[in-house]
Design an enzyme around this catalytic site. Sequence first.
Site, short mmCIF file in Angstrom:
data_model
loop_
_atom_site.label_atom_id
_atom_site.label_comp_id
_atom_site.label_asym_id
_atom_site.label_seq_id
_atom_site.Cartn_x
_atom_site.Cartn_y
_atom_site.Cartn_z
N ARG A 258 0.84 -1.20 0.00
CA ARG A 258 0.00 0.00 0.00
C ARG A 258 0.87 1.24 0.00
O ARG A 258 1.79 1.35 0.81
CB ARG A 258 -0.91 -0.02 1.23
CG ARG A 258 -1.98 1.06 1.24
CD ARG A 258 -2.83 0.93 2.49
NE ARG A 258 -3.86 1.96 2.56
CZ ARG A 258 -4.36 2.43 3.69
NH1 ARG A 258 -3.91 1.97 4.85
NH2 ARG A 258 -5.30 3.35 3.67
N PHE A 263 1.41 10.74 2.04
CA PHE A 263 0.85 10.21 3.28
C PHE A 263 1.76 9.14 3.88
O PHE A 263 2.49 9.40 4.85
CB PHE A 263 -0.55 9.66 3.02
CG PHE A 263 -1.21 9.09 4.25
CD1 PHE A 263 -1.01 9.64 5.51
CD2 PHE A 263 -2.06 7.98 4.15
CE1 PHE A 263 -1.62 9.11 6.64
CE2 PHE A 263 -2.68 7.45 5.27
CZ PHE A 263 -2.46 8.02 6.51
N GLN A 266 3.09 1.31 3.29
CA GLN A 266 2.82 0.25 4.27
C GLN A 266 3.31 -1.11 3.76
O GLN A 266 3.19 -1.42 2.58
CB GLN A 266 1.31 0.17 4.55
CG GLN A 266 0.92 -0.84 5.61
CD GLN A 266 -0.56 -0.76 5.94
OE1 GLN A 266 -1.19 0.28 5.76
NE2 GLN A 266 -1.12 -1.86 6.41
N ASN A 305 -2.49 -1.35 12.23
CA ASN A 305 -3.35 -2.24 13.01
C ASN A 305 -4.77 -2.21 12.49
O ASN A 305 -5.11 -1.43 11.59
CB ASN A 305 -3.31 -1.85 14.50
CG ASN A 305 -3.73 -0.41 14.75
OD1 ASN A 305 -4.71 0.07 14.17
ND2 ASN A 305 -3.00 0.28 15.61
N PHE A 316 4.21 0.91 8.82
CA PHE A 316 4.21 1.91 7.75
C PHE A 316 5.20 3.02 8.08
O PHE A 316 5.58 3.21 9.25
CB PHE A 316 2.80 2.48 7.52
CG PHE A 316 2.24 3.26 8.68
CD1 PHE A 316 2.46 4.63 8.80
CD2 PHE A 316 1.46 2.63 9.65
CE1 PHE A 316 1.92 5.36 9.86
CE2 PHE A 316 0.92 3.35 10.71
CZ PHE A 316 1.16 4.71 10.82
N LEU A 325 -2.79 10.61 13.55
CA LEU A 325 -2.54 9.18 13.83
C LEU A 325 -2.02 8.93 15.25
O LEU A 325 -1.91 7.78 15.67
CB LEU A 325 -1.54 8.62 12.82
CG LEU A 325 -1.95 8.64 11.35
CD1 LEU A 325 -0.84 8.08 10.48
CD2 LEU A 325 -3.24 7.87 11.12
N HIS A 329 -1.86 4.67 16.48
CA HIS A 329 -0.84 3.74 15.99
C HIS A 329 0.43 3.94 16.81
O HIS A 329 0.82 5.07 17.10
CB HIS A 329 -0.56 3.98 14.50
CG HIS A 329 -1.74 3.75 13.62
ND1 HIS A 329 -2.02 2.53 13.06
CD2 HIS A 329 -2.74 4.59 13.23
CE1 HIS A 329 -3.13 2.62 12.34
NE2 HIS A 329 -3.59 3.86 12.43
#
Length: 459
Positions: A258, A263, A266, A305, A316, A325, A329
């Site tokens: 991903r 951004f 991952q 997660n 990531f 975030l 995370h």
Amino acid sequence: MPWLIKYKTNPITGKKLKLANLVRMRFHKNTDGKYHCPVLFKTFNENSHIVAVGTTGNVFSYQAIEELNIKTKNWKDLITDEKFTRADVITIQDPTNLDKFNLQSFHHLKHNMKLPDADLKAKGDPSYYMKSTNAETTQTLKELYKGYKGDELLRSIGAPSTSKQVKVDKYNTTNLSTGEVAASFTSTATTPKTQSTVQARDTDEVRYSYVKTKGYVTLKTNFGRVNLELHCDVAPKTCENFIGLCKKGYYNGTSFHRLIRNFMIQGGDPTGTGTGGKSLWGEDFKDEFNTNLSHSERGILSMANAGKNSNKSQFFITFRSCPHLDRKHTIFGKVVGGIKTLTEFEKIETDKKTDKPKSKIVLEEATVFVNPFEEADQKLAEMRAQDALDEENQAKTLQIKAEKLAAPKEYRSGVGKFVKVATTAPPAAAVTSQASTQKYVKNEAASSSKLKMNNFGGW
């Protein structure tokens, strides 16, 4: 049950029997997993006289019922305090009744009555007892039985504990007790404990308290290297998971599945789908949030997660600041080398629906350069070994002293060697005293010889 449903009789006596006449027996186990009397705590064997109270189903030794119910005429269950009568006492096993061994008197053997194997096999399936189910119910039950673990859980509850007893020392001791003494004092279902035991700290908690430095890992990809600094002193559980998986080669050959420009990127899923991956311990572990760490810059390493406390193997790396975030995370590291490689990642085109990179980004090898957990484990092991050696030396010293005190002192050889006799030569003080006394006597004699009693002129 299958016999009762088919024949509706007692297989031993042949008398009519209904399902409602059956009593559910409640046996009790001790800490070793053996059946025992919950009152006298005597383990049951083939020679035990075992009875049950029909109204409650609780199973006791006959001695407990005889001494505490029959003789005292206290017709109340010894656990639930529920009333019962003498007729409610059911004998499960009586070693003095030899008729129970006479199998020829059993009704089902006399008349050669038995259930067909096909019936037994079919009745083992719960769906046998359902008269009719629709397609939706059938599919739902099928999915439920796939992950059903009820029988395993029941067996694990009844089985004796196989957990290894942790030795308490000065490194893992606490000011708390295990509470077993209090539990056994207030509960009849707990095996009595008379000695309080100190509760030990969690093993990982002790290990992590000696982790004071950062960890360092290099990710070699087909676009270049990325050097990572891990916050092992702040998020030890997460870092140990990441380092352990790297050392196992878990990430080798995996791809980053991903990528979202501006951004993050991952990876960490061996299946490459974003739904797989396992932690170092095979199960999810808790989040480790810290107010001093934030997704405040490019190159922050964080755990992916599926919700609270669901960390596994996926991670990531951020391409920009992402403060939203925080506390969602776990941050456990950052990029300290290979920012250009991140820029190369960000340039790659992705699928608009799945965010999957069109050019495959492969994590070829993950290499661990600094592992603070190995250093902490080694340091802790050395300190414990030194303490054990010190205790051993101290024990030897005390043993030698005890042996010296226990053995009587010998003053000579032969008879009376343990008796201390005064020496023939007087001590120096005694000699001095004797000499001064003799001198005084001499002076007194000399002075008395000078004075004569017949001449009083000197008076």
